[in-house]
Design an enzyme around this catalytic site. Structure first.
Site, mmCIF file in Angstrom:
data_model
loop_
_atom_site.group_PDB
_atom_site.id
_atom_site.type_symbol
_atom_site.label_atom_id
_atom_site.label_comp_id
_atom_site.label_asym_id
_atom_site.label_seq_id
_atom_site.Cartn_x
_atom_site.Cartn_y
_atom_site.Cartn_z
ATOM 1 N N HIS A 15 -1.357 -35.530 5.194
ATOM 2 C CA HIS A 15 -1.409 -36.742 4.382
ATOM 3 C C HIS A 15 -2.497 -36.621 3.320
ATOM 4 O O HIS A 15 -2.282 -36.885 2.144
ATOM 5 C CB HIS A 15 -1.671 -37.945 5.277
ATOM 6 C CG HIS A 15 -1.779 -39.234 4.539
ATOM 7 N ND1 HIS A 15 -2.986 -39.734 4.108
ATOM 8 C CD2 HIS A 15 -0.833 -40.092 4.105
ATOM 9 C CE1 HIS A 15 -2.766 -40.859 3.469
ATOM 10 N NE2 HIS A 15 -1.471 -41.106 3.454
ATOM 11 N N TYR A 66 14.405 -33.107 -20.580
ATOM 12 C CA TYR A 66 12.948 -33.064 -20.464
ATOM 13 C C TYR A 66 12.507 -33.252 -19.021
ATOM 14 O O TYR A 66 13.293 -33.693 -18.178
ATOM 15 C CB TYR A 66 12.301 -34.148 -21.346
ATOM 16 C CG TYR A 66 12.549 -35.553 -20.861
ATOM 17 C CD1 TYR A 66 11.707 -36.133 -19.913
ATOM 18 C CD2 TYR A 66 13.638 -36.305 -21.309
ATOM 19 C CE1 TYR A 66 11.947 -37.414 -19.430
ATOM 20 C CE2 TYR A 66 13.883 -37.577 -20.825
ATOM 21 C CZ TYR A 66 13.033 -38.126 -19.885
ATOM 22 O OH TYR A 66 13.259 -39.381 -19.392
ATOM 23 N N CYS A 103 11.357 -37.794 -13.578
ATOM 24 C CA CYS A 103 10.025 -38.386 -13.616
ATOM 25 C C CYS A 103 9.395 -38.472 -12.247
ATOM 26 O O CYS A 103 8.408 -39.158 -12.056
ATOM 27 C CB CYS A 103 10.055 -39.742 -14.297
ATOM 28 S SG CYS A 103 10.987 -40.966 -13.373
ATOM 29 N N GLY A 123 -7.826 -8.698 4.725
ATOM 30 C CA GLY A 123 -8.624 -8.936 5.919
ATOM 31 C C GLY A 123 -7.826 -9.354 7.129
ATOM 32 O O GLY A 123 -8.378 -9.613 8.188
ATOM 33 N N LYS A 161 0.830 -1.202 0.000
ATOM 34 C CA LYS A 161 0.000 0.000 0.000
ATOM 35 C C LYS A 161 0.864 1.250 0.000
ATOM 36 O O LYS A 161 0.663 2.168 -0.807
ATOM 37 C CB LYS A 161 -0.938 -0.027 1.217
ATOM 38 C CG LYS A 161 -2.011 1.055 1.191
ATOM 39 C CD LYS A 161 -2.753 1.145 2.527
ATOM 40 C CE LYS A 161 -3.607 -0.077 2.818
ATOM 41 N NZ LYS A 161 -4.876 -0.074 2.066
ATOM 42 N N SER A 211 17.131 -40.766 -15.656
ATOM 43 C CA SER A 211 15.879 -40.112 -15.308
ATOM 44 C C SER A 211 15.856 -39.993 -13.796
ATOM 45 O O SER A 211 15.949 -40.988 -13.086
ATOM 46 C CB SER A 211 14.692 -40.938 -15.804
ATOM 47 O OG SER A 211 13.490 -40.316 -15.395
ATOM 48 N N ARG A 265 -3.321 2.720 8.514
ATOM 49 C CA ARG A 265 -3.566 1.400 7.895
ATOM 50 C C ARG A 265 -2.282 0.576 7.869
ATOM 51 O O ARG A 265 -1.189 1.092 7.703
ATOM 52 C CB ARG A 265 -4.030 1.573 6.448
ATOM 53 C CG ARG A 265 -5.426 2.098 6.268
ATOM 54 C CD ARG A 265 -5.763 2.055 4.782
ATOM 55 N NE ARG A 265 -7.162 2.362 4.513
ATOM 56 C CZ ARG A 265 -7.628 3.566 4.209
ATOM 57 N NH1 ARG A 265 -6.806 4.605 4.136
ATOM 58 N NH2 ARG A 265 -8.917 3.727 3.969
ATOM 59 N N ARG A 324 -3.595 -1.328 -6.615
ATOM 60 C CA ARG A 324 -2.744 -2.514 -6.523
ATOM 61 C C ARG A 324 -3.104 -3.438 -7.682
ATOM 62 O O ARG A 324 -4.174 -3.284 -8.294
ATOM 63 C CB ARG A 324 -2.935 -3.222 -5.187
ATOM 64 C CG ARG A 324 -4.371 -3.590 -4.938
ATOM 65 C CD ARG A 324 -4.553 -4.218 -3.560
ATOM 66 N NE ARG A 324 -5.967 -4.458 -3.325
ATOM 67 C CZ ARG A 324 -6.482 -4.795 -2.153
ATOM 68 N NH1 ARG A 324 -5.697 -4.905 -1.110
ATOM 69 N NH2 ARG A 324 -7.778 -5.017 -2.005
ATOM 70 N N MET A 343 -5.137 -7.675 8.504
ATOM 71 C CA MET A 343 -4.552 -6.666 9.385
ATOM 72 C C MET A 343 -5.465 -5.448 9.550
ATOM 73 O O MET A 343 -6.555 -5.399 9.009
ATOM 74 C CB MET A 343 -3.147 -6.351 8.923
ATOM 75 C CG MET A 343 -2.236 -7.543 9.261
ATOM 76 S SD MET A 343 -0.531 -7.218 8.961
ATOM 77 C CE MET A 343 -0.575 -6.961 7.208
#
Lengths: 901, 901
Positions: free
Chosen positions: A461, A869, A849, A105, A26, A779, A96, A340, A107
């Site tokens: 998990h 790749y 991979c 939301g 800000k 790989s 602010r 912003r 602070m």
């Protein structure tokens, strides 16, 4: 003397938009807007360094801060020609918070600071509006009491409601000046009672209270949690912005609005926003009154609207991105309060990036950089149909949790993983609901539409497993009490109860649980997606393959733009016949017979049964992948994964195979390992049982020959997992070539194939120069390489890894190393292995991979270390394509900034 | 043209003693002896390279070999003035194998080659002894038939016995010439029948047959097994020695003998050996006739004896080591047939090394290098009392197995690990007898006197586990059939049966199982041991500490020369109160209560109970280690190891703790991990439960303060296990210092302590530079570092590691990487970590506390990479001390040889 405070006003500013780290988003925005000549109320910003100092010094301000604040107040008074607390022409300010990263939301804000019993009269006099003055005053007292002093909001709200009732009015706008005056008195009495001292009349005392409140909010529970969940780290703290108040609520000639320079929902280039007459910003946010569409302003105050349009153009030109602005009209005069970068939907993200590149406002490269991995991800997931009325939707919210895996899912609640499997087997759509999940639940998780847990966050998990499958998951919905015995789920906040079998809907993108069945839609891919991904393909160096075990998956991946398969897990075929599901059992039996065999002869016989199945699978995949390389990994998991562990199933199997149940039991017991991850698996199996390798190679090469004869272009790459030594690998490479060359020779065809290895163990990475002597490609199996390098079992890490990413606890890692590669540790080994491997074999093909192949940050690392790749799950292929392009762009930018220096 | 054949004779030789790799031990010895002027029959050696070529080219000889052999035969004929196959003055030769490493009894020999129906007459003529000539001839035919042609020895022996019976004589010496003649005829007839062609009359044909037999013996089953068991690798093959025959069996003026330059049993400096009149070497070996002590020779043939004494002096001076020589007297003329470094007992090894150093024959440094780790090991183990009559002992042999762990053990056979525990608990001495052992048997193994298995070798589970404890183990006694059901063990070879509960005796040094109870003695340490270990201590740089968990162990280790403790495993104290065993249960309960606690408060309460126990343990250890550093590792193993897994025990525990059995079950189930090795353990536990660390640090520091006050010199080093990151370690180091400094300050004492970490994970090694910022010392936990670097679970490796060290299978490793450090892979990480760590902290203390700290080869590596100390189990401390000294000597030697070059 260290500078802690930065002034802005009257067209000049002591900072600019780049100084986000120091001034917060800000503050930097206000400084920048001031500099480019926009009408911004003057003010000053206390830097984030001051906040950092505050927390590092037992919550004490820097010594010099006091003087610097007083000096800047004086400067502000000079610029505004008003004085704090002046009974004639008082200066009012807003205070602010604002950190370098937006935390909406999280602070605190205090408005109208500077009002006291005297200055309120000054305001009344200046504005000629006593009602407005006291309304402002009561708002300030309320905010200061709750925000700075932490008094309960409800108590004050209650007094407001009581007053309205006394006066017999319904809306605040109908309260007369006397009402507000009275309320201020009541608030102050309440304040005295609660605080034990009167409400501060001295504006400077008010100001320090507000500054303290803003600093305090940085470490509030909810802000800390938000940063953890959003993985926001490395910030110094919040800045404090003290700014002259302007008022949109002085009458119908005033008002306040929020607007976007483009439509944040579709991305369309239209001026979009809301305007509320005679109101302050908080009224818009509170949603008590309904604002009008911004276009109305053109009718109400055409001059102001034209001026605002000018600001829109200036801002987009200046910031080169869609802006989200707040403005106030005070007596017809336009003030810009904030600008912003605007939040937007994934579709809008693509549209705006493409449009701006086409408008030459940004380059194509910049357009690509604007797309975040989540933007792509969310394009593909189903969402709740936007046609559902918003009010209806909100009324159905049952609970909020953590948006662990995006997408939406609908199903009947089931509290047990086993039952989920049963329900799903009979065709039901099920949402698995658990307090927390554990590895035993994986079967149920796999068949569930979505997963809901009451505990755990983005690294739980449930979240980690669900993410792997791209399956919608809301985790940590902590208000939910799940009773496994009564099979009832109760929301502790609302008291609502649902029972097992009831329908619920999950929104994994927002972390919301709804009651009932919501209609879901899979959004159509925006045109801009195709444009931008095409741009990405044009510049990226990295190839993008996919991990796929079936022709179906392979086809899907091709649609997502995969250029080959980087990992076929042959053992997945052991259990399921994807083309002829009725044959799955036959396969299982063969593999189980092979495992239970006591001698080579029986084993070979069982393998012979398996051969035609595997060959058919490979033919299917080769045909789909016509012209693209297909990397096939030989058997990898420990054999115990293929045999039943329950007595009943063992007895059944014994019967089917015509052997004694004791034999089955004994062999299964023999297969038990203390640490199967580090046990008899990978190429260790084929060292012990070369006949398995022979069967698999035979299946691959016979399939390839058949396809080759059918004019399919086959490029097989045979991959040997879990190598740790050149000699070990050499034995297996030789065995592979023996079988393959013999078949090719007999078939009389010309077929090129490669034999390579996975690098999954630190030792293999360390000795990569030797290993490359016998491997044609590497790989990186980064799942296992992460497990071994860090000594971290992926299945078990759920117990403690959350502590390791929790900012309030250890915060050792920035995120889950199984999601984003541990570049520092594991990455060091990868880099070493590639360098050493290519010293031996300059044309060594190198890919990855592991799961990381679909993680943008990890893909960029793969680019940096010169891989050929990456291979990702089908639905993460587009993320990899874009990340690969972004890596190229970032390289260029770095090179450029280096040149500059 | 490549040279395959090397001549020796008449004082000159084409090779010398250094060329063992090329000429084999025997060939090199003959060349060397020839060169230094000893009376060696002339001959030539076909190199090991020829054998290598043979096996690499489908069993074909090198092209040039034929000509070279013929040339050398001609040269030999010239030197000896005899001709192969000459009917008048024939040359006879012996053909013997000989590789670079001695493989006694493993390879083949053919004597008297060159005899045929004509030349036998020449021999008869030259020696004037027809009987001798035909005796030689029948020996040759017999050897050629069995060795070169593989005909069954029994058949020929049978004919010999039949002939003796016909003649009515008991001993071969009584057989007349006609008898031998007849036998030759019978043998040849048999040969013709078996081979389908007549016995070769052409001496060159005979020679090639013999050469082929020698090469063939290299890959014979028994030779391959021997090399595997003895870990002999890297040899090219065997050489073939063709040498002029000399005869000790031409009459009483001839004879043959074997002698040692010193007593191989005690090491005493006396001339020691056996002599047999009128005999060939094989007669001594066969043991049919009993030889006389060498000293008798001085009486029988004083001149020859004096000459032999001269050879003894020459050889020891030349070889600078005790020699084992074979000689023959032919008609009073001395011929040296072989010399090699003599095998000796461990006690003799020390005595000879010390004496030779004192005699200035070798340096002290060379003396130290002559001691092998096994020599030390075997000094400490009990052995079967040498007073037991040898014949009695032999009659009690039940079976032969692999000498997996040296020492001897006596006990009652038990076939189940659980019962072994029960028997041992009631005070019985038990030998655990299993087909093979698995991790479930470890409890029984721990309390058994010794372990016997029917399968597996030196890297089997049984061997590896037993070796860790220095517990006698005979593995792979494959003739034993162990029936778990009938509880009877039967030797398949002899048919002998024993039942469970019967007494047996194991000799782990020799790999022999005896029936019954043999008396055991612990040999007294020889004086020379103390002398040499003192020399070692004088020159080594590495410190040697011990791994010890109790004052008892610590005391024992001090006796063995430990200079501190490198590893105290605090969790071992959780289960056993070594001073007051009756309190063990109380400890267990406290730790279990701690683990089962649901919240911090309950956990802290349980920890408070544990604190006094731990403090007392540390006081005990500190007192013993007065003046030496004590490195204490904080809690390491996963918590599930401390709680019961059987329902009955869980119920019992629940009752004792006054909680529900469901709570116990649930918590235990929660602790289950898929891969506990990589799970919630080590410092991860104290990140989750900082209160455990706090209790342990408090116990250590309070103990240290108390000892310090009692004038004990305490040097505590607090060690945090399983680190993977600087930040993680930093948190724990800070927590440690907070507790420690506070206690020290309050006590008002001056106490220095260190805080460091174990390096057990590849990531920690890779990031050692960062980790050294917060660690004052590193201790390499090479058990875990090996597991993670190689992805190899120590508990599970028994399934496939044998294949990996088996020469006939993969032969990926030279040995078990959990015994001898994998220097190539794991060693690379260690080296890197030390360098990086010391870049950050030049005075970083570095040690090792894995099993490898007691392995000589690994200790040498630790020296090379500049560690400060190694830490070994108490009984391996002397091995480490000597190895550390040997490393210094080897360094010097390398530096010298570099200079030379």
């Amino acid at each position: 003397m260290k500078k802690w405070v930065y002034f802005f006003g009257a067209g000049k500013a002591e900072g600019d938009g780049e100084w986000r780290d120091l001034l917060g988003g800000k503050g930097a925005g206000l400084a920048e807007m001031t500099k480019i000549g926009l009408p911004v109320p003057a003010g000053f910003t206390i830097s984030t360094e001051a906040c950092d100092h505050f927390y590092k010094n037992n919550k004490k301000y820097p010594a010099e801060l006091k003087k610097q604040v007083i000096d800047n107040v004086a400067r502000l008074e000079k610029v505004t020609k008003k004085k704090l607390g002046d009974p004639d022409n008082p200066l009012l300010v807003s205070v602010r918070s604002g950190s370098a990263r937006s935390m909406p939301g999280m602070m605190e804000t205090i408005l109208n600071l500077g009002l006291n019993d005297k200055s309120v009269e000054g305001i009344a006099k200046v504005t000629g509006n006593e009602r407005f003055a006291y309304d402002a005053y009561r708002r300030f007292v309320q905010m200061f009491s709750t925000v700075a002093m932490g008094m309960p909001k409800e108590d004050l709200e209650h007094k407001l409601r009581a007053m309205r009732q006394r006066l017999g009015v319904k809306e605040d706008t109908a309260v007369p000046a006397s009402g507000w005056k009275e309320l201020v008195g009541e608030y102050k009495a309440y304040y005295l009672e609660k605080a034990g001292q009167p409400f501060p009349e001295d504006p400077l005392e008010q100001l320090w209270g507000a500054i303290g409140a803003v600093f305090g909010s940085w470490m509030a529970e909810k802000a800390v949690t938000y940063r953890r969940v959003e993985k926001i780290t490395g910030l110094l703290g919040t800045a404090v912005n003290v700014q002259q108040m302007v008022f949109g609520n002085t009458g119908d000639n005033s008002g306040t609005g929020v607007c976007f320079t483009r439509d944040p929902s579709s991305g369309e280039k239209i001026f979009y926003g809301d305007y509320l007459t005679n109101a302050q910003g908080e009224d818009v946010v509170a949603g008590i009154r309904t604002p009008v569409h911004l276009s109305e302003l053109a009718k109400i105050m055409p001059k102001a609207y034209v001026q605002l349009e000018g600001v829109r153009v200036t801002l987009e030109k200046h910031y080169r991105d869609m802006q989200d602005m707040e403005f106030t009209l005070e007596e017809g005069t336009l003030y810009m309060l904030q600008t912003r970068t605007g939040k937007r939907t994934p579709a809008a993200t693509f549209r705006i990036a493409m449009d701006m590149a086409n408008e030459k406002l940004i380059t194509k490269e910049e357009a690509m950089l604007r797309i975040k991995p989540e933007d792509i991800e969310r394009l593909f997931y189903p969402v709740i149909d936007s046609k559902v009325d918003r009010k209806t939707l909100e009324s159905k919210i049952l609970a909020h949790g953590i948006n662990a895996v995006p997408g939406a899912a609908v199903g009947k609640m089931c509290f047990s993983a086993n039952e989920t499997e049963e329900w799903a087997a009979r065709g039901e759509k099920v949402i698995l609901v658990r307090r927390e999940t554990s590895p035993e639940d994986v079967g149920g998780m796999a068949v569930a539409q979505g997963i809901l847990t009451a505990t755990g966050g983005k690294t739980s998990h449930a979240a980690v497993v669900a993410r792997g499958w791209g399956k919608c998951c809301v985790a940590g919905a902590e208000t939910l009490d799940i009773d496994y015995k009564t099979k009832i789920m109760t929301d502790g906040k609302s008291g609502k109860s649902l029972k097992e079998g009831d329908w619920i809907t999950l929104d994994g993108s927002e972390g919301i649980v709804y009651e009932g069945k919501m209609p879901l839609v899979t959004p159509e891919l925006p045109k801009a997606y195709y444009t931008i991904i095409k741009w990405a393909d044009e510049i990226r160096h990295l190839g993008v393959r996919t991990n796929a075990d079936t022709p179906q998956d392979a086809r899907k991946a091709l649609e997502f733009g995969a250029e080959g398969i980087g990992l076929v897990r042959t053992e997945h075929m052991f259990f399921t016949d994807f083309e002829q599901p009725e044959k799955s059992h036959e396969r299982q039996l063969a593999i189980q017979e092979m495992i239970l065999a006591n001698e080579k002869e029986t084993r070979v016989k069982a393998l012979d049964k398996l051969l035609p199945f595997q060959r058919r699978d490979f033919i299917g995949i080769f045909k789909v992948m016509d012209g693209f390389p297909v990397t096939i990994r030989l058997i990898d998991p420990p054999l115990h994964e293929f045999v039943p562990h329950e007595h009943a199933k063992q007895a059944e199997l014994a019967k089917e195979l015509g052997i004694s149940v004791e034999t089955v039991e004994r062999r299964v017991a023999q297969l038990h390992e203390a640490n199967p991850m580090l046990g008899h698996r990978g190429c260790r199996l084929t060292i012990t049982y070369p006949e398995i390798l022979e069967m698999q190679v035979r299946a691959i090469i016979e399939a390839a020959i058949e396809c080759h004869k059918a004019k399919v272009k086959v490029i097989p790459e045979i991959m040997i997992p879990l190598t740790l030594d050149k000699k070990e690998l050499g034995i297996l490479v030789d065995a592979t070539r023996r079988v393959a060359d013999d078949l090719i020779k007999k078939a009389g065809v010309k077929l090129h194939y490669m034999v390579g290895t996975m690098i999954e163990l630190p030792r293999a990475a360390l000795l990569a120069d030797e290993i490359a002597e016998v491997a044609e490609f590497f790989s990186f199996g980064t799942n296992d390489l992460t497990q071994t390098t860090m000594g971290l079992s992926r299945d078990d890490a759920g117990r403690f890894l959350p502590d390791y990413v929790d900012e309030k606890k250890a915060a050792v890692f920035h995120g889950d190393p199984f999601q984003t590669l541990d570049i520092k540790g594991v990455g060091m080994l990868i880099k070493w292995a590639i360098e050493k491997g290519r010293e031996t074999r300059p044309k060594l093909e190198v890919g990855i991979c592991g799961e990381h192949g679909g993680d943008a940050e990890s893909v960029k690392f793969c680019h940096q270390v010169g891989m050929d790749y990456v291979s990702a799950s089908p639905f993460r292929v587009p993320i990899a394509r874009l990340a690969a392009a972004q890596a190229v762009v970032e390289d260029k930018q770095k090179a450029k900034s280096k040149k500059k220096k």
